[in-house]
Design an enzyme around this catalytic site. Structure first.
Site, PDB file in Angstrom:
ATOM      1  N   GLU A 150      34.031  28.015  49.148  1.00  0.00           N
ATOM      2  CA  GLU A 150      34.963  28.705  50.046  1.00  0.00           C
ATOM      3  C   GLU A 150      34.937  28.127  51.443  1.00  0.00           C
ATOM      4  O   GLU A 150      35.965  27.960  52.072  1.00  0.00           O
ATOM      5  CB  GLU A 150      34.610  30.200  50.141  1.00  0.00           C
ATOM      6  CG  GLU A 150      35.111  31.035  48.986  1.00  0.00           C
ATOM      7  CD  GLU A 150      34.255  30.855  47.760  1.00  0.00           C
ATOM      8  OE1 GLU A 150      33.192  30.224  47.885  1.00  0.00           O
ATOM      9  OE2 GLU A 150      34.645  31.330  46.696  1.00  0.00           O
ATOM     10  N   HIS A 219      31.682  42.996  44.624  1.00  0.00           N
ATOM     11  CA  HIS A 219      33.085  42.706  44.365  1.00  0.00           C
ATOM     12  C   HIS A 219      33.979  43.849  44.796  1.00  0.00           C
ATOM     13  O   HIS A 219      35.118  43.948  44.370  1.00  0.00           O
ATOM     14  CB  HIS A 219      33.293  42.422  42.871  1.00  0.00           C
ATOM     15  CG  HIS A 219      32.615  41.161  42.437  1.00  0.00           C
ATOM     16  ND1 HIS A 219      31.267  41.080  42.243  1.00  0.00           N
ATOM     17  CD2 HIS A 219      33.120  39.938  42.180  1.00  0.00           C
ATOM     18  CE1 HIS A 219      30.960  39.844  41.874  1.00  0.00           C
ATOM     19  NE2 HIS A 219      32.055  39.136  41.830  1.00  0.00           N
TER      20      HIS A 219
END
Lengths: 414, 393
Positions: A150, A219
């Protein structure tokens, strides 16, 4: 800021001046004066026009209360009649992720500088199918499957944006973007400023966040609270297929870096959206249900909890005004302020954590700016300050539920 | 060093000749552009590729330009040192003296369409890209006329029209940005390359390897240049890296180790790397260089290395001295001429400093400009709502 124009729905357009063109390709940045005039028209639409009241139903079919954007400040006064506007007479039904995809595809067709990068966005079609089919259509150079890094690919997107490309960086889950925080904060947010305006960073960083169905703590993060202090970025949260497509297009066209927050549980919402091209204003809040007794400010998934609670409240005789703030940075203090001046009571319902969340900032902003108009302290319902547990029952308790909203409204309206 | 003179009697230019120099004084210095070939002192070491030839094609004009540019950069850094001690420059100030050969050698091999991005040690790279001395000093002193309008500071020099992308404070964060620049060049089919500069300290950052992977995977025209000055602030390379062969760290990406104090070697390597990157994707260049100052102005630079070491490098490997010897031995200029040139440059730098000192500081309204493009229609308040309130356009 993106310049905004919104195509009219078929019915409304006919009644209006020629300036309310459906051709949203011609748009002009609103001058400051036009902003204030726009809002005047907006309020007129809200209170006078009866058609808006019908939108207060609990159905998920869109509330079509955005006024038309008039390109010219001079003619903006004519906008009052416009706002009742955008009817749903012509349109097509789709799911929220398809609306995002449509917006993305239209912008990629329109401008060859737009490209998408992220994990599994290309051949796989996107983990939430937002980029499905795009790789086949536009090729591997415009829809890029990145390795799992990322930090690097967010940095790459920003570097590419410095030269004029318009990348859309997808975080498979917003939580993963924490790994790219340095790039987002220091490079994305600040390069325009530290270079004295030499570089613009027209990136869109998007991805799903929020609490899902037992996805576990890592998450189920709400990153809007972490990013909100970064100077130089804009943040928006979509909640319906209509505003998802509109915000996606506006974010891509904006010269500033925009973070578009989607929600894992909202991707399968179905709604009918217009066939014509339209864009939503990045800095504007959406009036979901006008009312008189109390202002409820919310965004993303909590909008639906609020509307559910609103049903109960209406039955009990309350008249809540529900506003989906949509723009998380900067806040649309104009719409919010006008609402506060009308109802004098504010309830904020959000999915962020209690500490340092969007609600906390919004509470501060409202208290600072509209203190004199408040009859009661601003109340903020947020998620609990805990990592989201896996067990279903526990997870339910971390997030604000409609029953709690009803109780809070009753408390505030005593 | 072995010298082969392939040029003809172009050395008889000590005769009075009108020069193309900008100086008002007539000099008997060469402006000959006929090629000279010079061999680099140190051979290149390569990893997964062939080394370029040690014979560098150059010309007396070019070597002279090297001298002038490096002397200018050296003077600028020394002036910055004094300004910092006089508290006219605040915050962080990272000086590049000792490493000038890198900046000038690279410029000689590329065009303004090729992009350069570097870390916070960016003053000389900015000048190399065509930045003006007065813009640099103004920015260092936080004036409105600085290259970033006073808002960036020492670590944030940018020059968009010369494809110089800065100027970044966080170690290693410019590496993914640089690969993004290379990506954009490939996307737009520019036929240009990006030089991504980072240090031996940043070579241990994960984002370097992440970006390298993507660059190699997508065949991006990125050249990663590790400016190995042997110290990551106070930590020597042998204390921070298990494998200090930074040019080999690319593993599947070819690498080249270059004597970074030799401007001609740097030029040769960059030329080679540009050709390679346009055809075959990324390549790593490790430039063996040295900085005389400490990491920044707040670091004396002598606690982790001996003064003998510093003066030793200065005597044996100084880039400007090396070019001076070249100029003298090739009779391109006399000692006196070079000294005059240096005096001129010193004056140039002093003038720039004086001019920068005169320039105005930014107004308080500038605090809120360039936050957003076409700044949003909101009001923004300073700490005191009465005084610093600004309405953004």
């Amino acid at each position: 800021m993106s310049a905004i124009l919104q195509g009219a729905g078929a019915g409304a357009a006919a009644a209006l001046t020629p300036f309310n063109s459906i051709d949203s390709n011609k748009f002009v940045a609103p001058s400051r004066s036009s902003l204030s005039v726009r809002s005047k028209s907006y309020i007129v639409a809200g209170s006078d026009d009866g058609t808006n009241k019908s939108f207060g139903s609990s159905s998920l079919i869109a509330r079509r209360s955005q006024p038309l954007m008039i390109p010219n400040a001079v003619t903006a006064t004519k906008a009052d009649t416009a706002a009742s506007s955008t009817s749903l007479k012509s349109g097509h039904e789709l799911l929220l992720y398809e609306a995002l995809q449509e917006g993305l595809e239209e912008e990629m067709d329109r401008d060859p500088h737009v490209c998408v990068m992220g994990e599994d966005v290309g051949h796989y079609g996107g983990s939430y199918k937002v980029t499905k089919g795009l790789a086949d259509k536009f090729g591997d150079l415009r829809v890029l499957d990145t390795p799992i890094c990322e930090n690097a690919f967010t940095g790459m997107g920003i570097g590419a944006a410095m030269t004029g490309l318009r990348p859309i960086i997808e975080g498979m889950n917003m939580g993963f973007l924490l790994l790219a925080f340095n790039q987002i904060s220091n490079n994305c947010g600040m390069l325009h400023y530290t270079s004295g305006g030499q570089f613009t960073i027209p990136v869109v960083i998007r991805g799903p966040g929020g609490v899902g169905r037992q996805l576990g703590a890592e998450h189920s993060q709400r990153l809007e609270s972490y990013f909100q202090s970064i100077p130089g970025i804009q943040m928006v949260a979509c909640s319906t297929p209509y505003n998802a497509k509109g915000l996606m297009k506006a974010a891509i066209r904006s010269e500033n870096p925009v973070i578009l927050f989607e929600h894992v549980l909202l991707y399968n919402l179905k709604e009918s959206i217009p066939d014509e091209e339209y864009i939503c204003n990045l800095e504007e809040a959406e009036m979901v249900r006008p009312g008189e007794h109390i202002t409820i400010l919310t965004y993303s998934r909590m909008r639906y909890h609020v509307m559910q609670a609103a049903k109960t409240l209406v039955n009990k005789g309350y008249d809540p005004e529900v506003i989906d703030i949509r723009s998380l940075k900067p806040f649309d203090l104009h719409t919010i302020g006008n609402s506060v001046k009308k109802t004098h009571r504010v309830l904020i319902v959000e999915e962020c954590m209690r500490t340092g969340g969007i609600g906390a900032s919004l509470t501060a902003a409202i208290n600072e700016n509209f203190h004199d108009y408040l009859d009661a302290p601003v109340m903020c319902l947020s998620s609990q300050d805990v990592p989201t547990p896996y067990a279903g029952t526990l997870e339910e308790w971390t997030v604000v539920q409609p029953a709690q909203i009803v109780t809070a409204v009753e408390q505030l309206c005593q | 060093m072995a010298i082969s003179r392939l040029s003809s009697r172009s050395n008889t230019f000590l005769k009075p000749a009108i020069t193309a120099l900008h100086s008002p004084i007539r000099r008997h210095v060469s402006t000959d552009t006929s090629p000279i070939t010079i061999e680099t002192a140190v051979p290149f070491t390569s990893h997964l590729c062939e080394s370029p030839s040690r014979s560098v094609e150059t010309s007396s004009e070019e070597i002279l330009a090297f001298f002038r540019d490096m002397a200018r950069m050296r003077r600028m850094e020394i002036a910055a040192d004094s300004l910092y001690k006089a508290k006219l420059i605040r915050g962080f100030c990272h000086l590049y003296d000792g490493q000038e050969a890198l900046a000038v050698g690279m410029e000689a091999a590329i065009t303004k369409k090729d992009a350069i991005i570097t870390s916070y040690r960016d003053h000389c790279t900015f000048i190399g890209r065509g930045g003006k001395l007065v813009d640099a000093f103004s920015e260092l002193m936080g004036r409105k006329t600085g290259c970033s309008h006073g808002k960036g500071g020492s670590m944030h020099f940018y020059k968009k029209d010369a494809s110089f992308y800065g100027g970044h404070g966080i170690v290693g964060a410019q590496i993914p940005l640089g690969c993004g620049l290379a990506f954009a060049q490939k996307y737009k089919k520019d036929e240009a390359v990006t030089f991504v500069l980072y240090g031996d300290g940043a070579a241990n950052q994960g984002q370097l390897f992440e970006a390298l992977n993507i660059a190699a995977l997508w065949d991006l025209p990125a050249i990663l240049v590790c400016e190995n000055n042997h110290y990551g602030m106070g930590t020597a390379t042998w204390r921070s890296a298990k494998s200090p062969a930074y040019f080999k760290r690319g593993d599947y990406v070819p690498g080249l180790k270059v004597d970074g104090m030799d401007a001609l070697a740097v030029k040769q390597a960059c030329k080679f790397a540009k050709e390679h990157a346009l055809k075959n994707g990324p390549i790593i260049l490790e430039m063996d260089t040295y900085r005389y100052h400490g990491h920044s102005m707040s670091d004396p630079g002598s606690t982790y290395r001996t003064r003998d070491e510093i003066s030793g490098v200065r005597q044996v490997r100084d880039p400007i001295e090396r070019v001076r010897k070249l100029l003298l031995s090739h009779d391109i200029a006399t000692e006196k001429e070079l000294k005059d040139m240096e005096k001129e440059i010193r004056k140039e730098v002093d003038d720039a400093v004086a001019q920068a000192k005169e320039s105005p500081v930014p107004d308080s309204s500038e605090l809120f400009t360039n936050m957003y493009v076409k700044d949003c229609g909101v009001e923004s308040f300073g700490a005191d709502r009465k005084d610093l309130k600004v309405t953004l356009p």
